[in-house]
Design an enzyme around this catalytic site. Structure first.
Site, PDB file in Angstrom:
ATOM      1  N   ASP A   1     -43.156   1.843 -40.797  1.00  0.00           N
ATOM      2  CA  ASP A   1     -41.817   1.411 -40.400  1.00  0.00           C
ATOM      3  C   ASP A   1     -41.216   2.289 -39.292  1.00  0.00           C
ATOM      4  O   ASP A   1     -41.187   3.518 -39.400  1.00  0.00           O
ATOM      5  CB  ASP A   1     -40.874   1.397 -41.611  1.00  0.00           C
ATOM      6  CG  ASP A   1     -41.148   0.191 -42.503  1.00  0.00           C
ATOM      7  OD1 ASP A   1     -41.598  -0.841 -41.975  1.00  0.00           O
ATOM      8  OD2 ASP A   1     -40.908   0.298 -43.717  1.00  0.00           O
TER       9      ASP A   1
ATOM     10  N   HIS B   1     -48.344  -1.826 -39.790  1.00  0.00           N
ATOM     11  CA  HIS B   1     -47.389  -0.903 -39.163  1.00  0.00           C
ATOM     12  C   HIS B   1     -46.892   0.121 -40.167  1.00  0.00           C
ATOM     13  O   HIS B   1     -47.044  -0.026 -41.379  1.00  0.00           O
ATOM     14  CB  HIS B   1     -46.199  -1.660 -38.563  1.00  0.00           C
ATOM     15  CG  HIS B   1     -45.359  -2.400 -39.570  1.00  0.00           C
ATOM     16  ND1 HIS B   1     -45.810  -3.512 -40.248  1.00  0.00           N
ATOM     17  CD2 HIS B   1     -44.102  -2.182 -40.013  1.00  0.00           C
ATOM     18  CE1 HIS B   1     -44.857  -3.947 -41.055  1.00  0.00           C
ATOM     19  NE2 HIS B   1     -43.804  -3.156 -40.945  1.00  0.00           N
TER      20      HIS B   1
ATOM     21  N   ARG C   1     -34.306  -4.409 -49.250  1.00  0.00           N
ATOM     22  CA  ARG C   1     -35.063  -3.256 -48.757  1.00  0.00           C
ATOM     23  C   ARG C   1     -34.129  -2.087 -48.468  1.00  0.00           C
ATOM     24  O   ARG C   1     -33.075  -2.251 -47.852  1.00  0.00           O
ATOM     25  CB  ARG C   1     -35.778  -3.659 -47.461  1.00  0.00           C
ATOM     26  CG  ARG C   1     -36.494  -2.508 -46.846  1.00  0.00           C
ATOM     27  CD  ARG C   1     -37.267  -2.960 -45.643  1.00  0.00           C
ATOM     28  NE  ARG C   1     -37.145  -1.912 -44.665  1.00  0.00           N
ATOM     29  CZ  ARG C   1     -37.980  -1.727 -43.687  1.00  0.00           C
ATOM     30  NH1 ARG C   1     -38.984  -2.538 -43.524  1.00  0.00           N
ATOM     31  NH2 ARG C   1     -37.794  -0.745 -42.851  1.00  0.00           N
TER      32      ARG C   1
ATOM     33  N   HIS D   1     -48.510  -0.800 -43.727  1.00  0.00           N
ATOM     34  CA  HIS D   1     -48.413  -2.006 -44.546  1.00  0.00           C
ATOM     35  C   HIS D   1     -48.428  -3.250 -43.673  1.00  0.00           C
ATOM     36  O   HIS D   1     -48.209  -3.179 -42.446  1.00  0.00           O
ATOM     37  CB  HIS D   1     -47.182  -1.970 -45.451  1.00  0.00           C
ATOM     38  CG  HIS D   1     -45.877  -1.864 -44.717  1.00  0.00           C
ATOM     39  ND1 HIS D   1     -45.447  -0.716 -44.099  1.00  0.00           N
ATOM     40  CD2 HIS D   1     -44.908  -2.788 -44.494  1.00  0.00           C
ATOM     41  CE1 HIS D   1     -44.267  -0.920 -43.547  1.00  0.00           C
ATOM     42  NE2 HIS D   1     -43.928  -2.171 -43.765  1.00  0.00           N
TER      43      HIS D   1
HETATM   44  C1  SIN Z   1     -41.689  -4.923 -44.374  1.00  0.00           C
HETATM   45  O1  SIN Z   1     -42.640  -4.881 -43.589  1.00  0.00           O
HETATM   46  O2  SIN Z   1     -40.839  -4.038 -44.395  1.00  0.00           O
HETATM   47  C2  SIN Z   1     -41.523  -6.086 -45.333  1.00  0.00           C
HETATM   48  C3  SIN Z   1     -42.710  -6.307 -46.190  1.00  0.00           C
HETATM   49  C4  SIN Z   1     -42.658  -7.643 -46.926  1.00  0.00           C
HETATM   50  O3  SIN Z   1     -41.875  -8.537 -46.568  1.00  0.00           O
HETATM   51  O4  SIN Z   1     -43.443  -7.810 -47.857  1.00  0.00           O
END
Ligand code: SIN
Length: 275
Positions: free
Chosen positions: A99, A97, A266, A250
């Site tokens: 974000d 995805h 994050r 990602h």
């Molecule tokens: C995410 O997708 O924002 C998190 C990625 C992760 O937990 O490595």
């Protein structure tokens, strides 16, 4: 500052910088490296939440998650806690995805700071390059896709919130109707064209059924996620990693259980309406 590419697809490691004490020239050099590599890893960083917010602000206004699905650090509502711990398994992100692509202005940049990582090589995060994915398509398909739009929906986040204890239960009324974005977007800073669809939030091409859209979208996802187009990050405590949501997808590998603590902070820098 030393820049070492991490794969042929995308990603570079940057050493010789302290993200909590950056001068303007180093910040500008990091921005240049980011535009070239799309994913940057800074090992061994001591970045308290305030410093993570300041660093993220270099790339755009720091934003909370629009659906407020995660806990945040006390006193820092814009620093989300991504956590997996005994009795509280973290909500997985094991899907490709970009974000919050269903937002009107999806986030430009996301930044993670690793605080706890399972010790045995689990919990990696993968990234793929959506500029290279687009460039690798035939000219005919590139021309066909340019000008098309796809619908993105937050329903997937709502559904995930039903099943995972670290995610706040979302009220279905909070999920906005699907939003159309260009299938091929132009990066506002580099001018490069990138595919902007993802298997988690994209529900169909505009004015086509999901069934009609699927074969086309599947071709694009296969091009994006072929092995040569991926960098897989093996986390170390202290890593700060940032990625460009406008040009990369990602996928967080969910190969751990709640007995294997994993915790990251994050932050997210806001972006533009994709064009
Ligand atoms: C995410 O997708 O924002 C998190 C990625 C992760 O937990 O490595």
């Amino acid at each position: 500052m030393q820049i070492t590419p991490l794969s042929g697809a995308l990603g570079a490691e940057i050493t010789g910088v302290d993200l909590a004490n950056l001068d303007a020239a180093t910040g500008a050099a990091i921005k240049d490296a980011f535009h070239e590599h799309l994913v940057l890893v800074f090992p061994d960083q001591d970045v308290p939440p305030a410093a993570q917010v300041s660093f993220t602000e270099l790339f755009g206004p720091v934003e909370p998650h629009p659906l407020k699905t995660r806990a945040t650090v006390d006193g820092f509502p814009h620093v989300l806690i991504i956590e997996n711990k005994p009795g509280k398994p973290g909500a997985p992100n094991d899907y490709w995805h970009s974000d919050i692509s269903h937002a009107e202005m999806p986030p430009a940049v996301s930044v993670l700071h690793a605080l706890k990582i399972p010790g045995d090589g689990r919990g990696d995060t993968m990234f793929c390059n959506m500029v290279k994915a687009f460039d690798g398509l035939s000219e005919t398909l590139r021309d066909t896709l340019t000008g098309m739009r796809a619908l993105h929906s937050g329903q997937a986040t709502y559904k995930r919130s039903l099943g995972h204890s670290d995610a706040r239960r979302i009220n279905p009324d909070e999920v906005k109707p699907p939003r159309a974005h260009p299938v091929v977007r132009t990066h506002p800073e580099t001018g490069r064209a990138a595919l902007f669809v993802n298997p988690h939030f994209t529900i169909s091409l505009e004015d086509m059924t999901a069934e009609e859209s699927k074969p086309v979208l599947d071709v694009l996802y296969a091009a994006a996620t072929k092995h040569e187009n991926i960098y897989r990050h093996k986390w170390r405590v202290g890593d700060v990693l940032m990625w460009d949501n406008r040009a990369a997808m990602h996928y967080a590998c969910y190969d751990y259980d709640d007995t294997m603590p994993r915790k990251l902070h994050r932050t997210t820098a806001g972006g533009d309406v994709p064009v």
